[in-house]
Scaffold this active site. Structure first.
Site, PDB file in Angstrom:
ATOM      1  NE  ARG A   2      -2.639   1.078   3.408  1.00  0.00           N
ATOM      2  CZ  ARG A   2      -3.389   0.871   4.484  1.00  0.00           C
ATOM      3  NH1 ARG A   2      -4.653   0.522   4.368  1.00  0.00           N
ATOM      4  NH2 ARG A   2      -2.881   1.007   5.693  1.00  0.00           N
ATOM      5  CE  LYS A  23      -2.253   4.811   7.078  1.00  0.00           C
ATOM      6  NZ  LYS A  23      -3.447   5.441   7.644  1.00  0.00           N
ATOM      7  CD  GLU A  50     -11.771   6.188   4.495  1.00  0.00           C
ATOM      8  OE1 GLU A  50     -11.405   5.123   5.004  1.00  0.00           O
ATOM      9  OE2 GLU A  50     -11.047   6.863   3.744  1.00  0.00           O
TER      10      GLU A  50
END
Ligand code: PLP
Ligand code: COI
Length: 339
Positions: free
Chosen positions: A81, A184, A220
């Site tokens: 990720r 992220k 989210e």
């Protein structure tokens, strides 16, 4: 050195540990891992990470098992990720094997900070990648530093595994429809600070963001994904503007193993009233059940826990996930790296 840490009282915060790891990317290649006991770094005042947010990070955890051994959860997935985040903002990619070696070294050197089995605490591992160098134009840096530090932590949300309320506010977004919500990077978190502090001031654990394009679907929950349970089905949003949570991916597998049906799809806000249970999930949040969702614009509340207790399915998922992480249950999918 003796530890005098009260493990069961830990909150989610920074604690100085013995060592951290650094690795520099210069002249088109990564250097050797360096071990440091300093808590600061020296960066050029014109670094892209400081001006233009060319920065990404990860979060994963190490757990102490009943057998005393240390287990790191889904190390390779976090490495991959970070590579996706790096591609998203044009940073040098840290190879998986070097990422893993840096994390394993950081945990090994700080072993005395891994909380004991049964304390409810764990060792949080924070890898980060920063664009460096003397640049002033908006373009990718030539140099990078990758850092891994660790800190023993307790629950992210004060309530721990106790239901907490969240709120919907349509006048804030954490990410744009085709922006960086699915990676992220630091900017997403800076963008969430105003809404997050408003929510906290109103007594909420987090903001439940809606899709930034139409505000029709659930996205989210601040620093965690959202899932709900209805009629033996695990339902979680599919969206381009949310972070693909590794905890959520794990829960999807565990839910299937428990015989639940899994639906990963856009979830209209209108569906909130039909859920039996709702929760946030993430590395820091683990599973934090949602007691109530207050839609502050529509003046509506959706209640999922009246008695202050988690729902049965959330509880079962929480226990199963924790048991895999600490080694109490078999690691059927190769998620755990034992030190
Ligand atoms: N969503 C956001 C925005 C996050 O910051 C996090 C935390 O990493 C998550 C979801 C949960 O992801 P994971 O389960 O991989 O920790
Ligand atoms: C995590 O769960 O690892 C996170 O990164 C959440 C956070 C921003 C504290």
């Amino acid at each position: 050195m003796e530890n005098t840490i009260n493990w069961s009282e830990l909150s989610f915060g920074y604690m100085k540990t013995d060592y951290n790891i650094r690795c520099y990317y210069r002249n088109g290649k990564w250097g050797e891992l360096e071990i440091s006991s300093a808590e600061t770094i020296n960066v050029h005042i014109s670094s892209t990470c400081l001006h233009y947010g060319q920065e990404a990070f990860e979060g994963l955890k190490a757990f102490r098992g009943k057998d005393g051994r240390i287990r790191i959860f889904r190390l390779g997935d976090n490495a991959r990720r970070l590579q996706e985040s790096s591609r998203g903002i044009m940073m040098a990619e840290m190879p998986t094997d070097k990422f893993e070696e840096a994390v394993l070294t950081a945990v090994r050197l700080n072993e005395r900070f891994v909380p004991p089995y049964g304390s409810g605490a764990s060792l949080y591992i924070r890898p980060l990648l920063l664009g460096l160098g003397a640049l002033i134009g908006v373009k990718p840096a030539d140099e990078y530093v990758f850092i891994v530090f660790v800190s023993p932590v307790g629950p992210y949300f004060k309530t721990g595994f106790k239901p907490a309320p969240v709120c919907i506010m349509r006048n804030y977004d954490r990410a744009a429809p085709l922006g960086t919500g699915n990676i992220k990077v630091g900017g997403n978190y800076a963008a969430s600070l105003v809404a997050g502090s408003k929510a906290q001031a109103g007594g909420y654990a987090a903001v439940l963001y809606l899709d930034p394009k139409e505000k029709r679907f659930l996205d989210e929950c601040g620093p965690a994904n959202f899932f709900a349970i209805r009629e033996n089905t695990y339902i979680t949003p599919a969206s381009n503007s949310i972070l693909p949570s590794i905890t959520n991916k794990s829960l999807i597998q565990l839910a299937e193993d428990m015989g639940l049906t899994v639906e990963r799809r856009p979830i209209p806000v209108a569906e909130l009233e039909s859920f039996e249970e709702a929760a946030e999930c993430g590395t820091a949040a683990v599973i934090t059940p949602i007691s109530r969702i207050d839609d502050l614009d529509e003046n509506r509340s959706y209640v999922y826990s009246k008695d202050g207790n988690p729902g049965v399915t959330c509880e079962k998922l929480y226990r199963t996930l924790s048991a895999v992480q600490t080694g109490d249950l078999a690691d059927n999918y190769g998620w755990v790296t034992v030190l």
